[in-house]
Design an enzyme around this catalytic site. Structure first.
Site, mmCIF file in Angstrom:
data_model
loop_
_atom_site.group_PDB
_atom_site.id
_atom_site.type_symbol
_atom_site.label_atom_id
_atom_site.label_comp_id
_atom_site.label_asym_id
_atom_site.label_seq_id
_atom_site.Cartn_x
_atom_site.Cartn_y
_atom_site.Cartn_z
ATOM 1 N N ASP A 14 -39.725 -110.385 4.836
ATOM 2 C CA ASP A 14 -40.161 -111.538 4.031
ATOM 3 C C ASP A 14 -39.015 -112.528 3.842
ATOM 4 O O ASP A 14 -37.842 -112.151 3.837
ATOM 5 C CB ASP A 14 -40.654 -111.029 2.665
ATOM 6 N N HIS A 31 -39.245 -118.683 11.042
ATOM 7 C CA HIS A 31 -39.919 -117.606 11.786
ATOM 8 C C HIS A 31 -39.196 -117.324 13.099
ATOM 9 O O HIS A 31 -39.082 -116.165 13.516
ATOM 10 C CB HIS A 31 -41.384 -117.972 12.043
ATOM 11 N N LEU A 125 -37.247 -94.472 20.294
ATOM 12 C CA LEU A 125 -37.644 -95.134 19.046
ATOM 13 C C LEU A 125 -39.059 -95.679 19.237
ATOM 14 O O LEU A 125 -39.341 -96.335 20.237
ATOM 15 C CB LEU A 125 -36.688 -96.296 18.748
HETATM 16 C C1 IPE Z 1 -45.903 -109.918 3.400
HETATM 17 O O1 IPE Z 1 -45.288 -111.122 3.118
HETATM 18 C C2 IPE Z 1 -46.489 -109.936 4.783
HETATM 19 C C3 IPE Z 1 -45.520 -109.904 5.865
HETATM 20 C C4 IPE Z 1 -44.230 -109.773 5.746
HETATM 21 C C5 IPE Z 1 -46.078 -110.035 7.182
HETATM 22 P P1 IPE Z 1 -46.068 -112.302 2.361
HETATM 23 O O2 IPE Z 1 -45.106 -113.407 2.212
HETATM 24 O O3 IPE Z 1 -47.335 -112.581 3.065
HETATM 25 O O4 IPE Z 1 -46.422 -111.614 0.966
HETATM 26 P P2 IPE Z 1 -46.630 -112.260 -0.464
HETATM 27 O O5 IPE Z 1 -47.611 -113.378 -0.304
HETATM 28 O O6 IPE Z 1 -45.291 -112.741 -0.934
HETATM 29 O O7 IPE Z 1 -47.120 -111.139 -1.307
HETATM 30 C C1 IPE Z 2 -42.276 -113.579 6.259
HETATM 31 O O1 IPE Z 2 -41.759 -114.754 5.771
HETATM 32 C C2 IPE Z 2 -43.064 -113.749 7.513
HETATM 33 C C3 IPE Z 2 -44.514 -113.596 7.333
HETATM 34 C C4 IPE Z 2 -45.146 -113.329 6.227
HETATM 35 C C5 IPE Z 2 -45.342 -113.770 8.513
HETATM 36 P P1 IPE Z 2 -42.632 -115.774 4.918
HETATM 37 O O2 IPE Z 2 -43.289 -116.705 5.849
HETATM 38 O O3 IPE Z 2 -43.541 -115.064 3.990
HETATM 39 O O4 IPE Z 2 -41.495 -116.530 4.114
HETATM 40 P P2 IPE Z 2 -41.482 -116.903 2.578
HETATM 41 O O5 IPE Z 2 -41.839 -115.664 1.816
HETATM 42 O O6 IPE Z 2 -42.524 -117.974 2.405
HETATM 43 O O7 IPE Z 2 -40.109 -117.367 2.286
HETATM 44 MG MG MG Z 3 -43.406 -114.389 2.100
#
Ligand code: IPE
Ligand code: IPE
Ligand code: MG
Length: 234
Positions: A14, A31, A125
């Site tokens: 995240d 990303h 792995l």
């Molecule tokens: C969780 O992250 C999903 C992934 C890392 C793919 P999100 O950014 O979607 O989760 P929330 O919205 O903070 O709970």
């Molecule tokens: C995690 O990073 C990737 C996915 C959930 C696909 P985010 O896109 O959720 O990044 P933040 O949480 O908005 O910073």
């Molecule tokens: Mg996120």
């Protein structure tokens, strides 16, 4: 020195968006950097002798994001698999995927199938990509298959116990995670592996996913080593 390596590490990757925003860049750039951190993470798992790595790449709830961002994520997944599968195969990595994969764009499904086929049987792995994944839908998919077996008389309701139910989950082949890492400081599970994390050790770091380095994983494993797992006992 790492003394007790977790067999299975699961990661909620995240913070890509925040990482980009901090630099005044579009979320897509976060990303892209996040995909680089995935490679680093796989390499460190190989180095540390971790046997299973489950990566939360896209949740069923992530479809709610703007189409442009969803397209970026699907494109990156395809690119990652296309560019990196040969290398993974050469290093003894087996690629697997969990989630409602049949709802993914066709090209994504194709790349996933290719990567899984090209790395089948590898033992070093197992890297499990959770894509269009949610813990609740995994349980529902399992319950539906289970209910069919009961309805057809193959299974009696009283035969259903935790071991049997686990065999109906996407993850039936693998042990539960020993360590769950979440980056970017959020203290929630966000629908990840709800059944499997019942006794998993949790580690939350404020580091944003694109900044998660080899040393961060080493630190997480070192912290895991300091934990005393009791499983409800003494
Ligand atoms: C969780 O992250 C999903 C992934 C890392 C793919 P999100 O950014 O979607 O989760 P929330 O919205 O903070 O709970
Ligand atoms: C995690 O990073 C990737 C996915 C959930 C696909 P985010 O896109 O959720 O990044 P933040 O949480 O908005 O910073
Ligand atoms: Mg996120």
């Amino acid at each position: 020195m790492v003394s007790k390596t977790p067999r299975h590490v699961a990661v909620i990757m995240d913070g890509n968006g925040r990482w980009a925003r901090q630099r005044g860049w579009p979320r897509s750039r976060g990303h892209l950097e996040g995909a680089k951190a995935v490679r680093q993470c796989v390499e460190t798992c190989l180095e540390l002798g971790i046997e299973y790595l489950t990566l939360y790449a896209f949740s069923t709830e992530n479809w709610q994001r703007p189409k442009e961002e969803v397209d970026t994520l699907m494109g990156l997944l395809q690119r990652f698999l296309r560019d990196y599968t040969r290398d993974l195969a050469g290093r003894g990595v087996q690629v697997q995927a969990i989630g409602r994969l049949n709802e993914l764009p066709r090209e994504c499904q194709d790349q996933l199938e290719k990567a899984i086929a090209a790395t089948a049987g590898n033992k070093q792995l197992t890297t499990i990509l959770a894509v269009n994944y949610s813990g609740r839908t995994e349980i529902i998919d399992g319950v539906q298959r289970l209910a069919k077996e009961v309805a057809s008389g193959k299974l009696r309701p009283d035969e259903i116990d935790t071991d049997l139910f686990s065999r109906f989950l996407y993850t039936h082949e693998w042990p539960d995670p020993d360590l769950l890492i979440r980056t970017s400081g959020e203290m929630r599970i966000s629908n990840f592996l709800l059944w499997q994390v019942s006794y998993t050790e949790m580690y939350v770091t404020p580091k944003l996913w694109p900044d998660f380095s080899r040393q961060d994983l080493v630190d997480a494993v070192a912290e895991f080593n300091r934990r005393q797992r009791r499983y409800g006992g003494l």
